[in-house]
Write a protein that holds these residues in place. Structure first.
Motif, PDB file in Angstrom:
ATOM      1  N   LYS A 140      -3.109  14.659   2.060  1.00 25.29           N
ATOM      2  CA  LYS A 140      -3.753  13.598   2.711  1.00 25.29           C
ATOM      3  C   LYS A 140      -3.268  12.353   2.356  1.00 25.29           C
ATOM      4  O   LYS A 140      -2.861  11.307   3.274  1.00 25.29           O
ATOM      5  CB  LYS A 140      -5.152  13.318   1.809  1.00 25.29           C
ATOM      6  CG  LYS A 140      -6.399  14.450   2.362  1.00 25.29           C
ATOM      7  CD  LYS A 140      -7.373  14.442   1.644  1.00 25.29           C
ATOM      8  CE  LYS A 140      -8.362  15.460   1.880  1.00 25.29           C
ATOM      9  NZ  LYS A 140      -9.661  15.629   1.095  1.00 25.29           N
ATOM     10  N   HIS A 141      -2.543  12.116   1.152  1.00 30.22           N
ATOM     11  CA  HIS A 141      -1.607  10.942   0.685  1.00 30.22           C
ATOM     12  C   HIS A 141      -0.613  10.913   1.890  1.00 30.22           C
ATOM     13  O   HIS A 141      -0.319   9.823   2.385  1.00 30.22           O
ATOM     14  CB  HIS A 141      -1.064  11.266  -0.528  1.00 30.22           C
ATOM     15  CG  HIS A 141      -1.606  10.250  -1.586  1.00 30.22           C
ATOM     16  ND1 HIS A 141      -2.863  10.338  -2.087  1.00 30.22           N
ATOM     17  CD2 HIS A 141      -0.799   9.397  -2.288  1.00 30.22           C
ATOM     18  CE1 HIS A 141      -2.994   9.280  -3.066  1.00 30.22           C
ATOM     19  NE2 HIS A 141      -1.822   8.971  -3.413  1.00 30.22           N
ATOM     20  N   LYS A 151       0.904  -1.314   0.138  1.00 30.51           N
ATOM     21  CA  LYS A 151      -0.040  -0.259   0.038  1.00 30.51           C
ATOM     22  C   LYS A 151       0.768   1.070  -0.017  1.00 30.51           C
ATOM     23  O   LYS A 151       0.659   2.413  -0.572  1.00 30.51           O
ATOM     24  CB  LYS A 151      -0.920   0.054   1.149  1.00 30.51           C
ATOM     25  CG  LYS A 151      -1.831   1.037   1.461  1.00 30.51           C
ATOM     26  CD  LYS A 151      -3.051   1.043   0.115  1.00 30.51           C
ATOM     27  CE  LYS A 151      -3.830   2.243   0.247  1.00 30.51           C
ATOM     28  NZ  LYS A 151      -4.803   2.228  -0.791  1.00 30.51           N
ATOM     29  N   MET A 181       1.101   7.377   8.661  1.00 28.79           N
ATOM     30  CA  MET A 181       0.233   6.488   9.394  1.00 28.79           C
ATOM     31  C   MET A 181       0.827   4.838   9.175  1.00 28.79           C
ATOM     32  O   MET A 181       0.867   4.020  10.058  1.00 28.79           O
ATOM     33  CB  MET A 181      -1.050   6.397   9.375  1.00 28.79           C
ATOM     34  CG  MET A 181      -1.611   7.473   9.943  1.00 28.79           C
ATOM     35  SD  MET A 181      -3.565   7.851   9.708  1.00 28.79           S
ATOM     36  CE  MET A 181      -4.148   7.619   8.226  1.00 28.79           C
ATOM     37  N   GLU A 217      -0.246  11.891   4.715  1.00 23.06           N
ATOM     38  CA  GLU A 217      -0.746  11.492   6.198  1.00 23.06           C
ATOM     39  C   GLU A 217      -0.937   9.999   6.166  1.00 23.06           C
ATOM     40  O   GLU A 217      -0.619   9.266   7.318  1.00 23.06           O
ATOM     41  CB  GLU A 217      -1.904  12.548   6.477  1.00 23.06           C
ATOM     42  CG  GLU A 217      -2.566  12.147   7.873  1.00 23.06           C
ATOM     43  CD  GLU A 217      -1.583  12.707   8.930  1.00 23.06           C
ATOM     44  OE1 GLU A 217      -1.434  12.070   9.961  1.00 23.06           O
ATOM     45  OE2 GLU A 217      -0.685  13.634   8.783  1.00 23.06           O
ATOM     46  N   VAL A 218      -1.675   9.630   5.265  1.00 25.32           N
ATOM     47  CA  VAL A 218      -1.889   7.963   5.151  1.00 25.32           C
ATOM     48  C   VAL A 218      -0.477   7.349   5.285  1.00 25.32           C
ATOM     49  O   VAL A 218      -0.201   6.431   6.032  1.00 25.32           O
ATOM     50  CB  VAL A 218      -2.708   7.640   3.793  1.00 25.32           C
ATOM     51  CG1 VAL A 218      -2.686   6.212   3.718  1.00 25.32           C
ATOM     52  CG2 VAL A 218      -4.184   8.310   4.104  1.00 25.32           C
ATOM     53  N   LEU A 248       0.932   4.328  -2.947  1.00 27.37           N
ATOM     54  CA  LEU A 248       0.557   5.510  -2.699  1.00 27.37           C
ATOM     55  C   LEU A 248       1.846   6.452  -3.082  1.00 27.37           C
ATOM     56  O   LEU A 248       1.658   7.448  -3.665  1.00 27.37           O
ATOM     57  CB  LEU A 248       0.439   5.893  -1.050  1.00 27.37           C
ATOM     58  CG  LEU A 248      -0.699   5.343  -0.606  1.00 27.37           C
ATOM     59  CD1 LEU A 248      -0.859   5.425   1.138  1.00 27.37           C
ATOM     60  CD2 LEU A 248      -2.008   6.250  -1.172  1.00 27.37           C
TER      61      LEU A 248
END
Length: 106
Positions: free
Chosen positions: A84-85, A67, A91, A87-88, A71
């Protein structure tokens, strides 16, 4: 997760056939008979569970890494979408670090 009698036999039978000796002592953790092979005393059930957990963790890690690669290879041009990308991705990296620490503890 409790193993069925069949699963336990599938773990223990090959040990007996390989010359492992079933001892009259039991594992304090799961209650299974302890075995001795080549001078090493061990619980085959706990070792089996540890291998299964390790395999599960590796599978999760591989999924997270895949994943992360997807990304990283598809970063958007829009700054808000990029945030947003990222931040993911952050995580996912944090999760990977937690899994790494779990493996080190074992």
């Amino acid at each position: 997760m409790a193993l069925s009698d069949r699963e336990i036999r599938e773990i223990i039978t090959p040990l007996l056939l390989s010359g492992a000796k079933m001892l009259d002592k039991h594992c304090p953790k799961c209650g299974s008979p302890l075995f001795e092979l080549n001078g090493r005393v061990f619980c085959p059930i706990c070792e089996h569970r540890k291998k299964e957990e390790s395999t599960e963790l590796k599978s999760i890690e591989e999924s997270l890494l895949e994943k992360l690669k997807v990304l990283a290879n598809n970063l958007p041009d829009d700054i808000d979408e990029l945030k947003k990308h990222l931040e993911v991705m952050k995580m996912i990296v944090e999760l990977l670090e937690k899994y790494k620490k779990m493996e080190e503890i074992r």
